[in-house]
Design a protein around this motif. Structure first.
Motif, short mmCIF file in Angstrom:
data_model
loop_
_atom_site.label_atom_id
_atom_site.label_comp_id
_atom_site.label_asym_id
_atom_site.label_seq_id
_atom_site.Cartn_x
_atom_site.Cartn_y
_atom_site.Cartn_z
N TYR A 72 57.68 -5.44 -20.67
CA TYR A 72 57.07 -6.56 -20.69
C TYR A 72 56.86 -7.20 -19.35
N SER A 97 54.62 -10.03 -16.60
CA SER A 97 53.74 -11.43 -16.52
C SER A 97 53.14 -11.44 -15.43
N SER A 152 50.09 -11.55 -19.39
CA SER A 152 51.15 -11.01 -19.91
C SER A 152 51.05 -9.95 -20.78
#
Length: 220
Positions: free
Chosen positions: A131, A133, A21
């Protein structure tokens, strides 16, 4: 009368995701672009991971110095307690080495590479500052070396395809014919009972697109 089988062009599509991540810092490729194996698709910000590695390296230096100082001070242990303490120091050193290796491995994963050559068909609209992951934002790459013609056969036709069969493929509104041999019959009925899918990898793939319709004829 020759048996004619209706089908379509398909290809392998590979999903590529980040293994860790982080914040996206760079996007190198977009949907529609051609990529080669090993090309960078996108990168994550590495500042935090670099600091984590630096901290682990400093901790290793500390643990290593402590291990060496203990060895100089005590020498080779002569009793069980001494051997136990030395083993404890060695375990701490080994753990520190593994921690450095793990931090280095994470840092090495900030770049997302293409595992194949092909065309990106979906970039998940990934942008810098996002962001991500391992469960999100995959790149989908069409493997342009994997085109095949897939058609369905009735259960009664299974004996005709026990061995490799050379097929002649004609595509709608495409000049010329494509040749290939049947490689596999999927061992399950994917639409309805008694109907099975068969794949023919093609010798020539130039100009092919996934979804092209056509028909296959057993080549005599």
């Amino acid at each position: 009368m020759d048996d004619i089988y209706q089908g379509e062009i398909k290809a392998r599509i590979v999903e590529v995701r980040f293994a860790i991540s982080g914040l996206v810092s760079y996007v190198a490729k977009r949907s529609g672009e051609i990529v080669s194996k090993g090309n960078v698709l996108a990168s994550l910000d590495k500042n935090v991971l670099q600091k984590e590695l630096d901290c682990e390296l400093l901790d290793y230096e500390k643990v290593r110095a402590d291990f060496d100082a203990y060895g100089i001070k005590t020498g080779e242990p002569s009793d069980d307690m001494g051997r136990f303490l030395k083993k404890q120091k060695q375990a701490s050193l080994d753990l520190s080495v593994r921690s450095v290796e793990l931090a280095k491995a994470k840092l090495d994963q900030v770049n997302l590479f293409s595992p194949i050559s092909g065309v990106i068909i979906d970039d998940s609209e990934i942008v810098t500052g996002l962001y991500v992951s391992p469960a999100s934002s995959p790149f989908k790459i069409l493997d342009t070396s994997s085109f095949y013609f897939e058609f369905e056969i009735d259960q009664a036709d299974l004996p005709k395809f026990k061995q490799e069969v050379e097929m002649e493929i004609t595509l709608v509104s495409v000049e010329g014919k494509y040749l290939g041999k049947t490689k596999s019959i999927l061992p399950y009925s994917n639409r309805k009972a008694g109907i099975f899918s068969t794949r023919v990898p093609l010798e020539k793939t130039e100009g092919l697109m996934v979804g092209m319709l056509g028909e296959a004829l057993i080549k005599v």
